[in-house]
Design an enzyme around this catalytic site. Structure first.
Site, PDB file in Angstrom:
ATOM      1  CE  LYS A 259      -2.360  -0.629   3.821  1.00  0.00           C
ATOM      2  NZ  LYS A 259      -2.048  -2.008   4.231  1.00  0.00           N
TER       3      LYS A 259
ATOM      4  NE  ARG B 160      -4.689  -0.859  10.122  1.00  0.00           N
ATOM      5  CZ  ARG B 160      -3.576  -0.362   9.578  1.00  0.00           C
ATOM      6  NH1 ARG B 160      -3.541   0.836   9.079  1.00  0.00           N
ATOM      7  NH2 ARG B 160      -2.502  -1.122   9.512  1.00  0.00           N
TER       8      ARG B 160
ATOM      9  NE  ARG C  21       7.193  -2.952   6.408  1.00  0.00           N
ATOM     10  CZ  ARG C  21       5.904  -2.643   6.340  1.00  0.00           C
ATOM     11  NH1 ARG C  21       5.417  -2.094   5.241  1.00  0.00           N
ATOM     12  NH2 ARG C  21       5.089  -2.891   7.336  1.00  0.00           N
TER      13      ARG C  21
ATOM     14  NE  ARG D 132       6.338  -0.817  10.395  1.00  0.00           N
ATOM     15  CZ  ARG D 132       5.172  -0.674   9.777  1.00  0.00           C
ATOM     16  NH1 ARG D 132       5.109  -0.052   8.622  1.00  0.00           N
ATOM     17  NH2 ARG D 132       4.079  -1.167  10.305  1.00  0.00           N
TER      18      ARG D 132
ATOM     19  NE  ARG E  35       1.448  -4.851  11.327  1.00  0.00           N
ATOM     20  CZ  ARG E  35       2.637  -4.874  10.718  1.00  0.00           C
ATOM     21  NH1 ARG E  35       3.642  -5.557  11.253  1.00  0.00           N
ATOM     22  NH2 ARG E  35       2.806  -4.224   9.603  1.00  0.00           N
TER      23      ARG E  35
END
Ligand code: AMP
Length: 187
Positions: A15, A89, A128, A134, A145
């Site tokens: 996204k 969301r 990632r 992160r 998630r």
């Protein structure tokens, strides 16, 4: 002229990357609630301290907090030309957004839904994690998630189905391939 787009899809669907490209292309401001929250965490605000725990657990920050943040951002814009990345969301967020866009006379142009294979997404996010570091990109949080997305966010597909504005995009392939599909769908 006012224009708003929503980008939806599970975490790791690409996204953010695609949103940046489409924002350049259509001269929109990218509004990522995840980035806004991470900014609060970095600055150590009260909100940031509270949000960090929730984010690290892979859960959703409360609707009130998120809606307040988005409202404040939109209200200071002269022209509402926005791409929402990772918002709404939940159904409550979608309803609040409808109301806000109506108040601001900003029509919703389209909802781009990036569809990807879940296992591919997990692998993408683990990669990632190595690059960006992160703190919510570890396997347990990633799986949490994904389940939060399936339970709380994917019902929005039904919410927006009636508007005829959903563009379902195959999110598998190279960045360029997916970008091309989105551009064609929005043309
Ligand atoms: P993201 O960068 O969009 O993947 O968001 C990272 C984390 O920030 C999420 O896992 C949530 O904890 C929180 N977050 C971001 N956007 C929202 C939202 N619209 N509603 C609730 N929580 C959010």
């Amino acid at each position: 002229m006012n224009e708003t787009l929503i980008f939806m899809g599970p975490p790791g669907a690409g996204k953010g990357t695609q949103a940046t490209k489409i924002c350049e292309n259509r001269q929109l401001k990218q509004l990522s609630t995840g980035d806004m929250l991470r900014d609060h965490v970095r600055r150590g605000t009260d909100l940031g301290v509270q949000a960090k725990q929730i984010m690290d657990a892979g859960k959703l920050v409360s609707d009130d907090v998120i809606i307040g943040m988005v409202r404040a951002e939109l209200q200071q814009m002269a022209d509402i030309r926005v791409l929402f990345d990772g918002f709404p969301r939940t159904t409550a967020q979608a309803q609040a957004l409808d109301q806000l866009l109506q108040e601001l006379h900003a029509p919703l142009y389209a909802v781009v839904l990036l569809e990807v294979d879940e296992e591919a997404v997990v692998q993408r996010l683990l990669k990632r994690a190595e690059i960006e570091g992160r703190s919510d990109d570890n396997e347990a949080t990633i799986r949490k998630r994904l389940s939060v997305y399936n339970e709380q966010t994917s019902p929005l597909i039904g919410y927006y189905a009636g508007t005829g504005k959903i563009k379902k995009i195959d999110g598998m392939g190279t960045v360029q391939e997916v970008e091309q599909r989105i551009k064609e769908a929005l043309a």
